[in-house]
Design an enzyme around this catalytic site. Sequence first.
Site, PDB file in Angstrom:
ATOM      1  N   ASP A  41     -22.800  32.187   4.262  1.00 17.26           N
ATOM      2  CA  ASP A  41     -23.997  32.051   5.094  1.00 17.26           C
ATOM      3  C   ASP A  41     -25.213  32.315   4.204  1.00 17.26           C
ATOM      4  O   ASP A  41     -25.098  32.753   3.048  1.00 17.26           O
ATOM      5  CB  ASP A  41     -23.930  32.994   6.300  1.00 17.26           C
ATOM      6  CG  ASP A  41     -24.877  32.549   7.426  1.00 17.26           C
ATOM      7  OD1 ASP A  41     -25.763  31.703   7.180  1.00 17.26           O
ATOM      8  OD2 ASP A  41     -24.739  33.063   8.548  1.00 17.26           O
TER       9      ASP A  41
HETATM   10  C1  NOJ Z   1     -27.990  31.569   9.076  1.00 14.86           C
HETATM   11  C2  NOJ Z   1     -27.125  31.556  10.304  1.00 14.86           C
HETATM   12  O1  NOJ Z   1     -26.418  32.775  10.404  1.00 14.86           O
HETATM   13  C3  NOJ Z   1     -26.128  30.410  10.338  1.00 14.86           C
HETATM   14  O2  NOJ Z   1     -25.531  30.367  11.607  1.00 14.86           O
HETATM   15  C4  NOJ Z   1     -26.789  29.121  10.002  1.00 14.86           C
HETATM   16  O3  NOJ Z   1     -25.839  28.079  10.040  1.00 14.86           O
HETATM   17  C5  NOJ Z   1     -27.422  29.218   8.621  1.00 14.86           C
HETATM   18  N1  NOJ Z   1     -28.426  30.269   8.627  1.00 14.86           N
HETATM   19  C6  NOJ Z   1     -28.054  27.897   8.165  1.00 14.86           C
HETATM   20  O4  NOJ Z   1     -29.140  27.589   8.944  1.00 14.86           O
END
Ligand code: NOJ
Length: 776
Positions: A295
């Site tokens: 993430d």
């Molecule tokens: C952070 C988030 O936790 C995740 O769900 C998301 O897909 C990513 N950012 C990318 O935007």
Amino acid sequence: MRMLSSLALAASLACAPMFAGAAPAATATAALPAPAGAPQADKQAFINDLVARMTTEEKIGQLRLISIGPEMPAKQLMQELAAGRVGGTFNSVNRAENRPLQEAAMRSRLKIPMFFAYDVVHGHRTVFPISLGLASSWDMAVVEKAARVSAIEASADSVDATFAPMVDISRDPRWGRTSEGFGEDPHLVSQCARASVRGFQGSSPANPDSVMAFVKHFALYGAVEGGRDYNTVDMSLQRMYQDYLPPYRAGLEAGAGGVMIALNSVNGQPATSNKWLLRDLLRKEWGFKGVTVSDHGAIDELLRHGVARNGREAAKLAIEAGVDMSMADSRYLEQLPSLVKSGEVPASILDEAVREVLGAKYDMGLFADPFRRIGKAADDPADVDAESRLHRAEARQIARKSLVLLENHNRTLPLKKAGTVAVIGPLADAPIDMMGSWSAGGKPKQSVTLLQGMRDALAGKGTVVTARGANITDDPRVVGYLNFLNWDNPEVVQDKRSAGDMIEEAVRVARGADTIVVAVGETRGMSHEASSRSSLGLPGSQQLLLRALKTTGKPLVVVLMNGRPLTINWEKENADAILETWYAGTEGGHAIADVLFGDENPSGKLPLTFPRSLGQLPSYYNAPRIGRPFTPGKAPNYTSQYFEEDYGPLYPFGYGLSYTTFSMSDVRLSGNKLSRGGRLTASVTVKNTGDRAGETVVQLYLQDVVASTIRPLKELKDFRKVMLAPGESRTIDFPIDEAMLKFYNAKLEYVAEPGDFNVQVGFDSAAVKEAGFRLE
Ligand code: NOJ
């Protein structure tokens, strides 16, 4: 610190043999399928050849997933792409913008295509209800359709992959991301995971109108302590296997090509550096063959977790744990060249990660045609936001199915299309909030608010009057928090008048109306990433507004817009009707009006428990049994409850009303013994006892009466959504077999133990009819 980190790692690795020995589940023995549509033999030969020709620098480049925008200016990105130093990007959703990037990738030495990802969670240009709303339909055709249309729209905007579905089980509604998931139940969330993946990927992620699904957040993100985002997760293996892991597994069984790794830790080790999670469980035990991505910035965060001293250690930990792509941090780029050169990270580990990235691109169909979803410039839409690109009919139909009727005293609803309706409340005319968080390419100006929906429904037949009535919150600190990322174009705009003045105006407007429809709840930013709440009531002066409106004596219909259960005790007692609408999407206002006026008979059921108070958290129906349970009708002393309030939830899991009524017969079992490999049928006859056609959800729960380890009070195992005409009866048959009785025992073996089982069937998890049988 170093010592601690190796201890933590050692502790988590120490578990591995036990799991490897166990690898037991009916759901866990069969290897996951290869992504549909890709000839796997050709694929492996193709990738072998390509990897053999790549330099170490090119390989490391493939592991970089860049966030378009702040992370890297476009010009630099083009150079990096042409140098073969980027695997994919996310956040750009425009063919015209993406074409030059793919062209740059095509100028690289080996012409390896890049891929474009985006958070298409519950819609793209057309926004569907948030996932909690989709789950409330308890209709997998609805969940699948929302994902399918989202994929069609996103792929038409050159998106190859989506970071969805989000299938984290959540039992603590303080967690703002509860809104993004499908609720609290392993079975329902697993069904939604499958349906979503089917919808996003269609028959193959290679299809030009499909996007590859990345199941997230692996794993257990919904179990962060105290519902505080990014917090620690510490959980027994039984609970993990039984309740929290099945939805991820279900999404992968449905063929999802990717996995996004969670930001939280799991039993003392960040998921991003958790070898047990990513290698032993995901790869070895489950046999996952696709690509994993960290993430946002999670590899960097290994420093703050305190398991890496520096970026070098972080990169080494992550790649060794099994993180193929690094999202939005530069650790792999900076550190892997020398780590691989020195042999600290074996070249084989780098190659494995690269192979997964290339494999995903192969499965997306990008080697066959890198411009598969980008198309030709001549065919680019003149206006990406054009009305003609939306799927409004589907959005309205799906949103209708997501609404849950919680109260309807004296048949207040449906309303007549006549007279004067006062549409009041801070969310009555809130186009941004109607979309919910993670609204992808949705445009607020295209979403139909409740006010608009009511006006359209009453056009030529009645009158709508309106007043705002209250701000969503009266706390400037909260407003500041919610507007943090967008000061130039704030989402939360405060009415400068005092709370008293606004309420006074609303009461005046309401007095002149026949009925009051009042939209209250949370802004979408309150049910979002990093938006954990420490209370669950209506924020600010919204309840004061409701209390004042109640004094008018007019029928009071509360329309809730929120992304988590709220403690609406006063509202339950005092409102004449309550409709839970979550955030219903682009066509939300029309869909809500359809239900309020009876053009649609509501059929949604809660995908999670509504607690009475914050103190009741965590709230979930399938809790383990205990030694001193509260027994209704008996003295509560020395039983497990809170003495200041009534026992049990405000609304149970699975609850939801209709404009008609249904009855259910006793449960009939085809026998009272089940043999291994055999099958029983539990049947109920359901009748529409009211005066209009309607749908309800017949829910099957099972309880293992005595087992070698503590089992839950009940567990949802099956459900059917049925439409019945007035007076119509239908018999619903639920097959029950040994697989449905299995659970993870103390040795993590997936077994069905002989003994007694209760079968419970109901229209919600609390009011059920029971029967019993024995497994021999
Ligand atoms: C952070 C988030 O936790 C995740 O769900 C998301 O897909 C990513 N950012 C990318 O935007």
